[in-house]
Design a protein around this motif. Structure first.
Motif, PDB file in Angstrom:
ATOM      1  N   ASP A  67     -19.545 -13.315  -4.139  1.00 43.85           N
ATOM      2  CA  ASP A  67     -20.115 -14.613  -3.972  1.00 43.85           C
ATOM      3  C   ASP A  67     -19.146 -15.699  -4.212  1.00 43.85           C
ATOM      4  O   ASP A  67     -19.149 -16.816  -3.768  1.00 43.85           O
ATOM      5  N   ASN A  68     -17.966 -15.395  -4.793  1.00 44.06           N
ATOM      6  CA  ASN A  68     -16.764 -16.326  -5.038  1.00 44.06           C
ATOM      7  C   ASN A  68     -15.697 -15.738  -4.599  1.00 44.06           C
ATOM      8  O   ASN A  68     -14.846 -15.163  -5.299  1.00 44.06           O
ATOM      9  N   VAL A  69     -15.273 -16.163  -3.193  1.00 45.00           N
ATOM     10  CA  VAL A  69     -14.030 -15.450  -2.382  1.00 45.00           C
ATOM     11  C   VAL A  69     -12.778 -15.993  -3.303  1.00 45.00           C
ATOM     12  O   VAL A  69     -12.040 -15.190  -3.313  1.00 45.00           O
ATOM     13  N   ALA A  70     -12.809 -17.101  -3.512  1.00 47.81           N
ATOM     14  CA  ALA A  70     -11.645 -17.672  -4.280  1.00 47.81           C
ATOM     15  C   ALA A  70     -11.080 -17.061  -5.376  1.00 47.81           C
ATOM     16  O   ALA A  70     -10.198 -16.536  -5.684  1.00 47.81           O
ATOM     17  N   GLU A  71     -12.188 -16.728  -6.178  1.00 46.83           N
ATOM     18  CA  GLU A  71     -11.907 -16.026  -7.677  1.00 46.83           C
ATOM     19  C   GLU A  71     -11.567 -14.744  -7.216  1.00 46.83           C
ATOM     20  O   GLU A  71     -10.804 -14.060  -7.977  1.00 46.83           O
ATOM     21  N   LEU A  72     -12.141 -14.051  -6.336  1.00 47.85           N
ATOM     22  CA  LEU A  72     -12.004 -12.849  -6.028  1.00 47.85           C
ATOM     23  C   LEU A  72     -10.507 -12.589  -5.380  1.00 47.85           C
ATOM     24  O   LEU A  72      -9.563 -11.590  -5.772  1.00 47.85           O
ATOM     25  N   LEU A  73      -9.924 -13.320  -4.474  1.00 49.42           N
ATOM     26  CA  LEU A  73      -8.651 -13.467  -3.970  1.00 49.42           C
ATOM     27  C   LEU A  73      -7.575 -13.701  -5.214  1.00 49.42           C
ATOM     28  O   LEU A  73      -6.555 -13.138  -5.359  1.00 49.42           O
ATOM     29  N   ASP A  74      -7.967 -14.737  -6.095  1.00 47.98           N
ATOM     30  CA  ASP A  74      -7.082 -14.877  -7.161  1.00 47.98           C
ATOM     31  C   ASP A  74      -6.871 -13.583  -8.104  1.00 47.98           C
ATOM     32  O   ASP A  74      -5.703 -13.171  -8.485  1.00 47.98           O
ATOM     33  N   VAL A  76      -7.264 -10.369  -6.769  1.00 46.17           N
ATOM     34  CA  VAL A  76      -6.822  -9.295  -6.211  1.00 46.17           C
ATOM     35  C   VAL A  76      -5.186  -9.656  -5.975  1.00 46.17           C
ATOM     36  O   VAL A  76      -4.396  -8.909  -6.044  1.00 46.17           O
ATOM     37  N   GLU A  77      -4.957 -10.886  -5.502  1.00 51.63           N
ATOM     38  CA  GLU A  77      -3.605 -11.154  -4.860  1.00 51.63           C
ATOM     39  C   GLU A  77      -2.790 -12.185  -5.992  1.00 51.63           C
ATOM     40  O   GLU A  77      -1.693 -12.319  -5.956  1.00 51.63           O
ATOM     41  N   GLY A  78      -3.230 -12.509  -7.042  1.00 53.19           N
ATOM     42  CA  GLY A  78      -2.684 -13.389  -8.105  1.00 53.19           C
ATOM     43  C   GLY A  78      -2.888 -15.040  -7.881  1.00 53.19           C
ATOM     44  O   GLY A  78      -3.509 -15.210  -6.632  1.00 53.19           O
ATOM     45  N   PRO A  79      -2.468 -15.865  -8.515  1.00 54.85           N
ATOM     46  CA  PRO A  79      -2.915 -17.140  -8.356  1.00 54.85           C
ATOM     47  C   PRO A  79      -2.009 -17.927  -7.403  1.00 54.85           C
ATOM     48  O   PRO A  79      -2.239 -18.936  -6.743  1.00 54.85           O
ATOM     49  N   LEU A  80      -1.061 -17.224  -6.512  1.00 49.71           N
ATOM     50  CA  LEU A  80      -0.166 -17.812  -5.546  1.00 49.71           C
ATOM     51  C   LEU A  80      -0.379 -17.337  -4.453  1.00 49.71           C
ATOM     52  O   LEU A  80       0.304 -17.530  -3.469  1.00 49.71           O
ATOM     53  N   TYR A  81      -1.636 -16.931  -4.119  1.00 48.91           N
ATOM     54  CA  TYR A  81      -2.060 -16.328  -2.721  1.00 48.91           C
ATOM     55  C   TYR A  81      -2.263 -17.506  -2.005  1.00 48.91           C
ATOM     56  O   TYR A  81      -2.282 -17.480  -0.499  1.00 48.91           O
ATOM     57  N   ARG A  82      -2.278 -18.714  -2.257  1.00 45.53           N
ATOM     58  CA  ARG A  82      -2.556 -20.101  -1.616  1.00 45.53           C
ATOM     59  C   ARG A  82      -1.408 -20.225  -0.767  1.00 45.53           C
ATOM     60  O   ARG A  82      -0.503 -20.570  -0.544  1.00 45.53           O
TER      61      ARG A  82
END
Length: 82
Positions: A67-74, A76-82
């Motif tokens: 439900d929260n894709v940004a949190e999931l990416l954070d 899984v990929e860490g805070p520098l995924y952006r």
């Protein structure tokens, strides 16, 4: 078959330029261009629509949610995924 055909100015100019470039008669260039255009329409019409096949991705680790894709990416990929 002989027929009268009214072409838009830009189309006629492109066909004339291709005729000069290829050193071929104008009518041959027009016929070839029409054949290619008509053939490509038939190929496009036969294509099957794209379908997405859904599949189960299994259970997520506890504490994670889709439900929260940004949190999931954070996570899984860490805070520098952006």
């Amino acid at each position: 078959m002989r027929t009268t055909l009214t072409l838009d100015e830009d189309v006629a100019a492109k066909l004339k330029a291709e005729s000069r470039r290829a050193g071929r008669p104008f009518r041959d260039v027009v016929n070839e261009t029409l054949r290619r255009g008509l053939a490509s329409r038939r190929i496009t019409a036969r294509q099957q629509p794209f379908k997405v096949m859904a599949r189960d991705l299994g259970n997520l680790k506890s504490g994670l949610s889709l439900d929260n894709v940004a949190e999931l990416l954070d996570h899984v990929e860490g805070p520098l995924y952006r």
